[in-house]
Design a protein around this motif. Structure first.
Motif, PDB file in Angstrom:
ATOM      1  N   LEU A  66      17.556   0.438   5.136  1.00 26.82           N
ATOM      2  CA  LEU A  66      17.115   1.084   3.899  1.00 26.82           C
ATOM      3  C   LEU A  66      16.399   0.094   2.994  1.00 26.82           C
ATOM      4  CD1 LEU A  66      17.133   3.653   2.194  1.00 26.82           C
ATOM      5  CD2 LEU A  66      19.355   2.947   1.280  1.00 26.82           C
ATOM      6  N   GLU A  67      16.969  -1.105   2.857  1.00 30.97           N
ATOM      7  CA  GLU A  67      16.361  -2.120   2.000  1.00 30.97           C
ATOM      8  C   GLU A  67      14.973  -2.508   2.492  1.00 30.97           C
ATOM      9  OE1 GLU A  67      17.130  -6.742   0.547  1.00 30.97           O
ATOM     10  OE2 GLU A  67      18.257  -5.893   2.220  1.00 30.97           O
ATOM     11  N   LYS A  68      14.850  -2.764   3.797  1.00 29.15           N
ATOM     12  CA  LYS A  68      13.559  -3.195   4.323  1.00 29.15           C
ATOM     13  C   LYS A  68      12.544  -2.056   4.298  1.00 29.15           C
ATOM     14  CE  LYS A  68      11.915  -6.553   7.641  1.00 29.15           C
ATOM     15  NZ  LYS A  68      12.309  -7.464   8.731  1.00 29.15           N
ATOM     16  N   SER A  69      12.999  -0.828   4.514  1.00 26.98           N
ATOM     17  CA  SER A  69      12.094   0.322   4.446  1.00 26.98           C
ATOM     18  C   SER A  69      11.518   0.474   3.048  1.00 26.98           C
ATOM     19  CB  SER A  69      12.839   1.604   4.841  1.00 26.98           C
ATOM     20  OG  SER A  69      13.240   1.572   6.187  1.00 26.98           O
ATOM     21  N   ILE A  70      12.378   0.346   2.045  1.00 30.79           N
ATOM     22  CA  ILE A  70      11.914   0.478   0.656  1.00 30.79           C
ATOM     23  C   ILE A  70      10.886  -0.597   0.331  1.00 30.79           C
ATOM     24  CG2 ILE A  70      12.644   0.260  -1.749  1.00 30.79           C
ATOM     25  CD1 ILE A  70      15.258   1.638  -0.942  1.00 30.79           C
ATOM     26  N   GLN A  71      11.172  -1.832   0.744  1.00 34.38           N
ATOM     27  CA  GLN A  71      10.228  -2.916   0.463  1.00 34.38           C
ATOM     28  C   GLN A  71       8.906  -2.698   1.202  1.00 34.38           C
ATOM     29  OE1 GLN A  71      11.315  -6.985   0.050  1.00 34.38           O
ATOM     30  NE2 GLN A  71      13.509  -6.557   0.068  1.00 34.38           N
ATOM     31  N   ARG A  72       8.975  -2.196   2.425  1.00 36.92           N
ATOM     32  CA  ARG A  72       7.735  -1.967   3.173  1.00 36.92           C
ATOM     33  C   ARG A  72       6.930  -0.834   2.548  1.00 36.92           C
ATOM     34  NH1 ARG A  72       5.733  -3.872   7.825  1.00 36.92           N
ATOM     35  NH2 ARG A  72       4.265  -2.589   9.003  1.00 36.92           N
ATOM     36  N   ILE A  73       7.616   0.202   2.094  1.00 31.89           N
ATOM     37  CA  ILE A  73       6.917   1.315   1.436  1.00 31.89           C
ATOM     38  C   ILE A  73       6.233   0.831   0.162  1.00 31.89           C
ATOM     39  CG2 ILE A  73       7.276   3.477   0.202  1.00 31.89           C
ATOM     40  CD1 ILE A  73       9.513   4.102   2.218  1.00 31.89           C
ATOM     41  N   ILE A  74       6.978   0.077  -0.655  1.00 37.52           N
ATOM     42  CA  ILE A  74       6.407  -0.424  -1.910  1.00 37.52           C
ATOM     43  C   ILE A  74       5.211  -1.334  -1.643  1.00 37.52           C
ATOM     44  CG2 ILE A  74       6.863  -1.919  -3.908  1.00 37.52           C
ATOM     45  CD1 ILE A  74       9.743  -0.876  -3.851  1.00 37.52           C
ATOM     46  N   GLY A  75       5.362  -2.267  -0.701  1.00 33.02           N
ATOM     47  CA  GLY A  75       4.271  -3.185  -0.384  1.00 33.02           C
ATOM     48  C   GLY A  75       3.048  -2.468   0.147  1.00 33.02           C
ATOM     49  N   THR A  76       3.276  -1.488   1.019  1.00 34.90           N
ATOM     50  CA  THR A  76       2.154  -0.750   1.593  1.00 34.90           C
ATOM     51  C   THR A  76       1.413   0.057   0.523  1.00 34.90           C
ATOM     52  OG1 THR A  76       3.276  -0.574   3.733  1.00 34.90           O
ATOM     53  CG2 THR A  76       1.505   0.991   3.292  1.00 34.90           C
ATOM     54  N   LEU A  77       2.164   0.740  -0.324  1.00 36.06           N
ATOM     55  CA  LEU A  77       1.546   1.570  -1.357  1.00 36.06           C
ATOM     56  C   LEU A  77       0.729   0.731  -2.343  1.00 36.06           C
ATOM     57  CD1 LEU A  77       4.410   4.131  -2.123  1.00 36.06           C
ATOM     58  CD2 LEU A  77       2.269   4.551  -0.888  1.00 36.06           C
ATOM     59  N   PHE A  78       1.296  -0.373  -2.796  1.00 35.65           N
ATOM     60  CA  PHE A  78       0.594  -1.205  -3.772  1.00 35.65           C
ATOM     61  C   PHE A  78      -0.600  -1.911  -3.131  1.00 35.65           C
ATOM     62  CE2 PHE A  78       4.275  -0.538  -6.408  1.00 35.65           C
ATOM     63  CZ  PHE A  78       3.783  -0.610  -7.687  1.00 35.65           C
ATOM     64  N   GLY A  79      -0.412  -2.441  -1.912  1.00 34.88           N
ATOM     65  CA  GLY A  79      -1.515  -3.118  -1.244  1.00 34.88           C
ATOM     66  C   GLY A  79      -2.665  -2.170  -0.949  1.00 34.88           C
ATOM     67  N   ALA A  80      -2.336  -0.971  -0.452  1.00 34.56           N
ATOM     68  CA  ALA A  80      -3.372   0.007  -0.139  1.00 34.56           C
ATOM     69  C   ALA A  80      -4.053   0.511  -1.408  1.00 34.56           C
ATOM     70  CB  ALA A  80      -2.762   1.177   0.631  1.00 34.56           C
ATOM     71  N   ALA A  81      -3.252   0.758  -2.447  1.00 34.94           N
ATOM     72  CA  ALA A  81      -3.835   1.273  -3.700  1.00 34.94           C
ATOM     73  C   ALA A  81      -4.802   0.261  -4.318  1.00 34.94           C
ATOM     74  CB  ALA A  81      -2.713   1.610  -4.684  1.00 34.94           C
ATOM     75  N   TYR A  82      -4.414  -1.027  -4.309  1.00 33.84           N
ATOM     76  CA  TYR A  82      -5.295  -2.041  -4.887  1.00 33.84           C
ATOM     77  C   TYR A  82      -6.555  -2.212  -4.042  1.00 33.84           C
ATOM     78  CZ  TYR A  82      -6.722  -6.381  -7.162  1.00 33.84           C
ATOM     79  OH  TYR A  82      -7.417  -7.333  -7.852  1.00 33.84           O
ATOM     80  N   GLY A  83      -6.406  -2.146  -2.719  1.00 33.12           N
ATOM     81  CA  GLY A  83      -7.576  -2.238  -1.851  1.00 33.12           C
ATOM     82  C   GLY A  83      -8.532  -1.089  -2.045  1.00 33.12           C
ATOM     83  N   ILE A  84      -7.997   0.127  -2.162  1.00 34.96           N
ATOM     84  CA  ILE A  84      -8.839   1.308  -2.388  1.00 34.96           C
ATOM     85  C   ILE A  84      -9.533   1.212  -3.742  1.00 34.96           C
ATOM     86  CG2 ILE A  84      -8.749   3.795  -2.792  1.00 34.96           C
ATOM     87  CD1 ILE A  84      -6.539   3.944  -0.682  1.00 34.96           C
ATOM     88  N   LEU A  85      -8.804   0.695  -4.731  1.00 35.04           N
ATOM     89  CA  LEU A  85      -9.398   0.538  -6.064  1.00 35.04           C
ATOM     90  C   LEU A  85     -10.588  -0.422  -6.018  1.00 35.04           C
ATOM     91  CD1 LEU A  85      -9.279   1.107  -9.113  1.00 35.04           C
ATOM     92  CD2 LEU A  85      -7.719  -0.854  -9.312  1.00 35.04           C
TER      93      LEU A  85
END
Length: 356
Positions: A66-85
Motif C-alpha cells: 500500500l505504501e509503495k503503491s501510494i508513492q508510485r501513484i503520487i510520483g506518476t501523477l505529478f511527473g506526468a502532470a508537470y511534463g504535460i504542462l
C-alpha cells in the motif's frame, strides 16, 4: 483486542509459508494483468506488469504494498502532470530543458528524505513524457492509466489474497528479539559462567532482527490506523533494543579483566540474582508480544530501584574499590534501565486496539 493478541491459525500459516505464498500472489497479479490485456488491449500495458513487479517483489506485506503503491501513484501523477504542462506551454527545446532541469534539481534535493520513491518516480516519469516528442502527452496519459491499474491490482491481491500483515511480522520479530536478549542477559549473569561469553554471533543475529523491525514500521503504520499515533513509540522501541544489545555486548566482555577484578565482580552475586529477574520479565514480555501469553505481565517498577540500592550498598562495602567492579555495576544498572523502558513502551502499545 490488543495489538499483541494471538494471531489466528490462518495468519500463522501464512507467515510460515510466506515465500511460497508470495510467489503465488505475484504470479496471480501478473496473470490478472495479462488477462485484462487479452480482453481489453490498451497501449503501454507493459507498465502495468512492471508496476506490479516493482511494488510486490520485495514487499509481501499489505502495508508495504500500500505504501509503495501510494508513492508510485503520487510520483506518476505529478511527473506526468508537470511534463504535460511543459509540452502544453512551449515547444522550445531550450525552455523545455530549463523547466525540466529545475524540476529534476528539486527532486534531487528532496529525494533523500521522506517519500523518496515518489520523487524518483516523478523524475523518470517526467523524462519519459518529455522524451516522447509529439506523442509525449498521449504517452503520459496512457502510462499514468496503466500504472494506476498496476497499483490497483497489486493492492487488491495483497489485501484480499492470503494477506500478510506487517503488524504480525513486526510483533513476532519483537518477541524474538526480547527472547534472545533475555537469554543473553541471564546466561551472562549465571553463577556457573567463569569466562567471557562468545556473544558476537548472537548479537549480530539479534541486530538483524531489530533492523528488520525498523524496516517494517512504515508498513505497520500504513495498514493499522490504531498504531499510527504511536509512531514515536515504535521508533523508540527499536532504539531501546539497539541500546540493550550494545550494553549486553559490553557486559559480556567486561567481567574478566584480571583475577582481582573478577573476584571483585563475583562478590556482587546478590546483584546478579536480582538482575536475573529482569531477564525473566523479558521472557514474559516476549511471550506476551508473540501472543503466547494473554495477560500483560504485571508492572514491577521497584525492580530497578532495588537493583540500584543493592549496587550502591555493595560498592560501598568493596574494599578493593575495583574500577572494573564499578564499571560492571554501572553497565548492569544501565541495562536494567533500558529493559524497564522496553517494558513501558510495550505496555503503552498494548493498550492500542486493532483495526476492525
Amino acid at each position: 483486542m490488543s495489538v499483541f493478541s494471538p494471531a489466528s491459525r490462518f495468519e500463522t500459516l501464512i507467515y510460515r509459508h510466506i515465500r511460497v505464498i508470495h510467489v503465488i500472489k505475484i504470479s496471480l497479479a501478473l496473470l490478472i494483468a495479462h488477462l485484462l490485456n487479452l480482453l481489453y488491449p490498451v497501449p503501454y500495458l507493459a507498465w502495468t506488469s512492471v508496476t506490479i513487479v516493482i511494488i510486490m517483489l520485495t514487499l509481501p506485506q499489505v502495508g508495504g504494498a500500500l505504501e509503495k503503491s501510494i508513492q508510485r501513484i503520487i510520483g506518476t501523477l505529478f511527473g506526468a502532470a508537470y511534463g504535460i504542462l511543459i509540452l502544453y506551454l512551449t515547444q522550445d527545446p531550450w525552455l523545455s530543458g530549463l523547466l525540466a532541469l529545475l524540476a529534476i534539481a528539486f527532486i534531487t534535493w528532496r529525494a533523500s528524505g521522506k517519500m523518496s520513491y515518489a520523487y524518483l518516480v516523478a523524475g523518470f516519469t517526467l523524462m519519459i513524457v518529455l522524451d516522447g516528442g509529439d506523442q509525449g502527452m498521449q504517452e503520459a496519459i496512457w502510462r499514468t492509466a496503466t500504472i494506476l491499474l498496476g497499483c490497483a491490482i497489486a493492492i487488491l491481491v495483497s489485501q484480499c489474497v492470503l494477506p500478510l500483515r506487517a503488524r504480525n511480522e513486526w510483533r513476532w520479530l519483537l518477541a524474538q528479539s526480547l527472547r534472545g536478549m533475555s537469554h543473553l542477559w541471564q546466561s551472562h549473569l549465571s553463577p556457573n559462567v567463569h569466562k567471557p561469553l562468545q556473544t558476537r554471533g548472537r548479537i549480530k543475529q539479534l541486530q538483524k532482527t531489530v533492523q528488520r523491525q525498523r524496516g517494517l514500521l512504515n508498513s505497520v503504520r500504513m495498514e493499522s490506523r490504531s498504531l499510527r499515533p504511536y509512531g514515536k513509540e515504535l521508533e523508540a522501541l527499536v532504539e531501546v533494543q539497539e541500546r540493550c544489545l550494545l550494553l549486553l555486548e559490553l557486559l559480556a566482555q567486561s567481567r574478566w579483566e584480571n583475577s582481582a577484578s573478577a573476584q571483585a565482580i563475583q562478590q556482587q552475586y546478590a546483584i546478579s540474582v536480582q538482575a536475573r529477574t529482569l531477564g525473566e520479565r523479558l521472557t514474559a514480555f516476549s511471550r506476551f508480544c508473540a501472543g503466547e501469553q494473554l495477560e500483560l505481565p504485571e508492572a514491577a517498577s521497584e525492580d530497578g530501584l532495588k537493583l540500584k540500592q543493592m549496587m550502591l550498598s555493595s560498592l560501598e562495602q568493596q574494599q578493593s574499590h575495583s574500577l572494573n567492579a564499578y564499571g560492571y555495576g554501572w553497565l548492569i544498572y544501565q541495562t536494567s534501565l533500558q529493559i524497564t523502558l522496553l517494558e513501558k513502551l510495550i505496555r503503552g502499545l498494548a493498550v492500542s486496539r486493532n483495526d476492525p
